[in-house]
Design a protein around this motif. Structure first.
Motif, short mmCIF file in Angstrom:
data_model
loop_
_atom_site.label_atom_id
_atom_site.label_comp_id
_atom_site.label_asym_id
_atom_site.label_seq_id
_atom_site.Cartn_x
_atom_site.Cartn_y
_atom_site.Cartn_z
N ASN A 343 0.82 -1.22 0.00
CA ASN A 343 0.00 0.00 0.00
C ASN A 343 0.85 1.26 0.00
O ASN A 343 0.37 2.34 -0.39
N ALA A 344 2.10 1.16 0.46
CA ALA A 344 3.00 2.32 0.47
C ALA A 344 3.80 2.44 -0.82
O ALA A 344 4.56 3.40 -0.99
N MET A 345 3.62 1.49 -1.73
CA MET A 345 4.37 1.49 -2.99
C MET A 345 3.58 2.17 -4.10
O MET A 345 2.37 2.42 -3.98
N LEU A 346 4.26 2.44 -5.18
CA LEU A 346 3.66 3.11 -6.33
C LEU A 346 3.23 2.06 -7.35
O LEU A 346 4.05 1.26 -7.82
N ILE A 347 1.94 2.06 -7.69
CA ILE A 347 1.46 1.13 -8.72
C ILE A 347 1.80 1.71 -10.10
O ILE A 347 1.34 2.81 -10.44
N PRO A 348 2.58 1.01 -10.90
CA PRO A 348 3.10 1.57 -12.17
C PRO A 348 2.08 1.53 -13.30
O PRO A 348 2.28 0.86 -14.33
N HIS A 349 0.97 2.26 -13.13
CA HIS A 349 -0.08 2.24 -14.14
C HIS A 349 0.41 2.78 -15.49
O HIS A 349 -0.12 2.41 -16.54
N GLU A 350 1.43 3.66 -15.47
CA GLU A 350 1.87 4.27 -16.71
C GLU A 350 2.74 3.34 -17.56
O GLU A 350 2.95 3.58 -18.75
N ALA A 351 3.25 2.25 -16.96
CA ALA A 351 4.12 1.32 -17.68
C ALA A 351 3.30 0.49 -18.67
O ALA A 351 2.21 -0.01 -18.32
N TRP A 353 3.76 -2.44 -19.73
CA TRP A 353 3.69 -3.85 -19.40
C TRP A 353 2.82 -4.13 -18.18
O TRP A 353 2.56 -5.30 -17.85
N TRP A 354 2.37 -3.09 -17.48
CA TRP A 354 1.58 -3.31 -16.26
C TRP A 354 0.10 -3.47 -16.62
O TRP A 354 -0.48 -2.63 -17.31
N PRO A 355 -0.57 -4.54 -16.18
CA PRO A 355 -1.99 -4.77 -16.53
C PRO A 355 -2.92 -3.87 -15.70
O PRO A 355 -3.63 -4.34 -14.80
N SER A 356 -2.93 -2.57 -16.04
CA SER A 356 -3.73 -1.61 -15.27
C SER A 356 -5.21 -1.92 -15.30
O SER A 356 -5.95 -1.55 -14.37
N TRP A 357 -5.66 -2.58 -16.37
CA TRP A 357 -7.07 -2.91 -16.49
C TRP A 357 -7.51 -3.96 -15.46
O TRP A 357 -8.70 -4.11 -15.17
N LEU A 358 -6.54 -4.65 -14.87
CA LEU A 358 -6.85 -5.72 -13.94
C LEU A 358 -6.29 -5.48 -12.53
O LEU A 358 -7.02 -5.60 -11.54
N ALA A 426 12.32 6.83 -1.15
CA ALA A 426 12.24 6.53 -2.58
C ALA A 426 10.82 6.10 -2.97
O ALA A 426 10.08 5.54 -2.16
N GLU A 427 10.44 6.40 -4.21
CA GLU A 427 9.19 5.89 -4.76
C GLU A 427 9.49 4.51 -5.36
O GLU A 427 10.19 4.38 -6.35
N VAL A 428 8.96 3.49 -4.72
CA VAL A 428 9.26 2.11 -5.10
C VAL A 428 8.07 1.52 -5.84
O VAL A 428 6.93 1.57 -5.36
N SER A 429 8.32 0.98 -7.02
CA SER A 429 7.26 0.38 -7.82
C SER A 429 6.77 -0.90 -7.16
O SER A 429 7.56 -1.71 -6.66
N LEU A 430 5.45 -1.09 -7.19
CA LEU A 430 4.86 -2.30 -6.65
C LEU A 430 5.38 -3.54 -7.37
O LEU A 430 5.40 -4.64 -6.81
N ALA A 431 5.82 -3.36 -8.61
CA ALA A 431 6.33 -4.50 -9.38
C ALA A 431 7.52 -5.16 -8.70
O ALA A 431 7.78 -6.35 -8.90
N TRP A 432 8.26 -4.40 -7.88
CA TRP A 432 9.42 -4.97 -7.20
C TRP A 432 9.03 -6.07 -6.22
O TRP A 432 9.84 -6.93 -5.86
N GLN A 433 7.77 -6.05 -5.76
CA GLN A 433 7.35 -7.11 -4.84
C GLN A 433 7.31 -8.48 -5.52
O GLN A 433 7.22 -9.51 -4.83
N SER A 434 7.40 -8.50 -6.84
CA SER A 434 7.41 -9.78 -7.54
C SER A 434 8.57 -10.66 -7.10
O SER A 434 8.45 -11.89 -7.05
N LEU A 435 9.72 -10.04 -6.79
CA LEU A 435 10.89 -10.83 -6.40
C LEU A 435 10.68 -11.57 -5.09
O LEU A 435 10.88 -12.79 -5.04
N PRO A 436 10.30 -10.90 -4.00
CA PRO A 436 10.06 -11.69 -2.78
C PRO A 436 8.93 -12.70 -2.93
O PRO A 436 8.99 -13.79 -2.35
#
Length: 545
Positions: A343-351, A353-358, A426-436
């Motif tokens: 919830n504290a991360m930035l959702i990369p809607h502008e990317a 490759w990010w499925p913003s529709w879902l 830092a503004e951290v993309s939510l996509a980074w959570q994919s690694l953990p």
């Protein structure tokens, strides 16, 4: 329910497995659908409106969530006992499923009522927990020595379908909560649970039904009782240990009860009933098990050798289970701590490759876990394990479980690094959570998918339901470690010590849990080297419902 002999098709997959798998898919959607929106709902609901928004409300939501998880994985003890002693697996699963449905109805109807909503959580914990140890072992009962080679395929498929249901629940439930509110978001999983119950009922005439053992004079508890019987002063050090454990458990509960009434006693105020009861249960299991193991030969001659040897096998299994509990303390926090971090991360809607529709909510990142499981199980079985065997490595169940604990610790190091970035502004993309998520899921496949097969194969025939209940109890103690840690950081001295490290509380706890996992993995490896594997699949033949 009448029973009759059944001759299974030698070497073939039992037809009735389809009903069990279908039931599990719908039930898992219902469970994860409500579970994965529980933290977001509690943080934003009127139920916790008396607390200020921020860390205090988030902490309370985590406590409720992990208390619920403790209940879910405690009640398998009740379900396993009722099944093995009185009703059999089929009847017990069916009746607890109806309680489960009632719990979902309460969540949908009482979103603004604390008593009504918490009653729903209790009923779901009771219903889900009651059936949890039985569906897997009931699935195993459909196999015998002629087709047990198919069992591993089904156990993997079973775990795969669990995650199939969880994947869609994790994606859709947060969207339902966002767009239609809690009544619909909790109501849809309730409908799926009703469908799961109907699907299970439809297969009733085809199931192999192993009857309950009833009042078995040579049951696990009776053998343990015989071993501990007698005077602690007559060479009975095990009896003394068991009685001491029971006395400590009673003392803990008494101190909590007196403290709750306002009597000033040396019992932490933050140790509520759930924590105290779990600690007491842990002390009883540890001390009675230890004491019985020291004196088990006392029961030989009064009980058949097979029963005594079976109890010793169960006690060995319980040590394996105890060493796995730290894994669950890390794994179950993906639905609490990791959601709060997301919830504290930035959702990369502008990317592009990010499925913003879902994907619109941080809670939906949990869908990565079941998706990765569905990919990793076939990858491990078809690519990784054969490759390791060709390289000369023996891929045993215990080795897989030990390495799974290690990977969970690495996942939390990755999550801790992300938290350091957030703490640094830092503004951290939510996509980074994919690694953990990837690391934790790989660990889960190695631990949990393997443990389904391990627990069934190691359990003596008369104790399969109970041993599966003890396996699920590992998650109860996993969440207990989380509650104890959360209670500990509310102490001023602990908070000051964390501050002196230069880390935020969240980052410190993430690295703490990683270290916890590494220590547990070392202890697990040391014990696994001495563990004697068993083969307790049913012999050819059986009885049908």
């Amino acid at each position: 329910m009448s029973t009759a002999p059944v001759a299974p098709d030698a070497g073939r997959m039992p037809r009735q497995i389809a009903y069990i798998i279908g039931n599990e898919a719908c039930e898992r959607f219902s469970f994860y659908g409500m579970r994965n929106i529980l933290i977001p709902f509690l943080i934003s609901s009127m139920l916790l409106a008396y607390l200020p928004a921020g860390p205090e409300r988030e902490g309370a939501a985590k406590d409720i969530f992990h208390s619920f998880v403790i209940g879910v994985y405690f009640f398998p003890l009740l379900g396993g006992w009722l099944s093995d002693r009185y009703f059999g697996k089929y009847n017990t699963v069916l009746w607890f499923s109806l309680i489960y449905c009632a719990g979902h109805a309460c969540l949908a109807l009482f979103e603004d009522s604390r008593n009504g909503f918490y009653t729903g959580l209790f009923l779901i914990a009771l219903g889900s927990g009651g059936i949890k140890p039985l569906v897997v072992s009931f699935c195993g009962d459909q196999f015998d020595q002629t087709n047990k080679s198919k069992a591993k395929v089904v156990f993997d498929a079973f775990y795969w379908i669990i995650n199939f249901g969880s994947f869609f629940a994790s994606l859709l439930a947060p969207l339902l909560l966002r767009s239609y509110g809690p009544a619909v978001a909790f109501g849809v999983p309730g409908v799926l649970m009703f469908i799961a119950t109907v699907v299970f009922w439809l297969g009733r005439k085809q199931y192999v039904n192993v009857p309950p053992s009833g009042r078995d004079p040579d049951s696990f508890l009776n053998v343990v009782r015989t071993a501990l019987r007698g005077s602690a002063g007559q060479g009975g050090s095990g009896t003394l240990i068991a009685r001491t454990g029971i006395a400590l458990a009673v003392l803990m509960l008494a101190l909590w009860a007196l403290d709750a009434t306002g009597v000033p006693l040396p019992w932490p105020d933050s140790f509520g009933f759930v924590i105290t009861a779990c600690l007491a249960l842990g002390v009883v299991i540890a001390c009675v098990g230890w004491g019985a193991s020291l004196q088990l030969e006392r029961a030989r001659g009064l009980h058949p050798d097979a029963a005594v040897d079976g109890v010793r096998a169960v006690l060995r299994i319980l040590i394996v289970f105890a060493l796995v509990t730290p894994f669950w303390s890390l794994f179950d926090q993906k639905a609490s701590t990791w959601i709060i971090q997301g919830n504290a991360m930035l959702i990369p809607h502008e990317a592009w490759w990010w499925p913003s529709w879902l994907v619109k909510e941080a809670a939906q990142m949990q869908a990565l876990n079941p998706l990765l499981v569905m990919l990793l199980i076939p990858f491990n079985n078809l690519v990784l394990y054969p490759l390791l065997r060709r390289m000369g490595f023996t891929v045993t169940a215990l080795r897989r479980m030990g390495w799974g604990i290690v990977f969970s610790g690495v996942a939390w190091i990755a999550a801790g690094v992300l938290q350091l970035w957030l703490d640094g502004g830092a503004e951290v993309s939510l996509a980074w959570q994919s690694l953990p998520y990837l690391l934790l899921t790989f660990g889960e496949v190695l631990v949990s998918a393997t443990a389904l097969e391990f627990a069934y194969s190691q359990a003596p025939h008369a104790m399969k339901g109970v041993i599966m209940a003890f396996w699920y109890l590992t998650s109860t103690f996993g969440s207990l470690w989380v509650l104890l840690t959360n209670a500990g950081v509310r102490n001023d001295a602990v908070t000051s010590a964390i501050a002196s490290t230069g880390l935020s509380e969240n980052a410190f706890l993430m690295f703490f849990f990683a270290l916890f996992a590494f220590v547990a993995a070392l202890a697990f490896a040391a014990y696994a080297r001495r563990y004697p594997m068993q083969d307790n699949y049913r012999v050819s033949g059986g009885v049908a419902a």
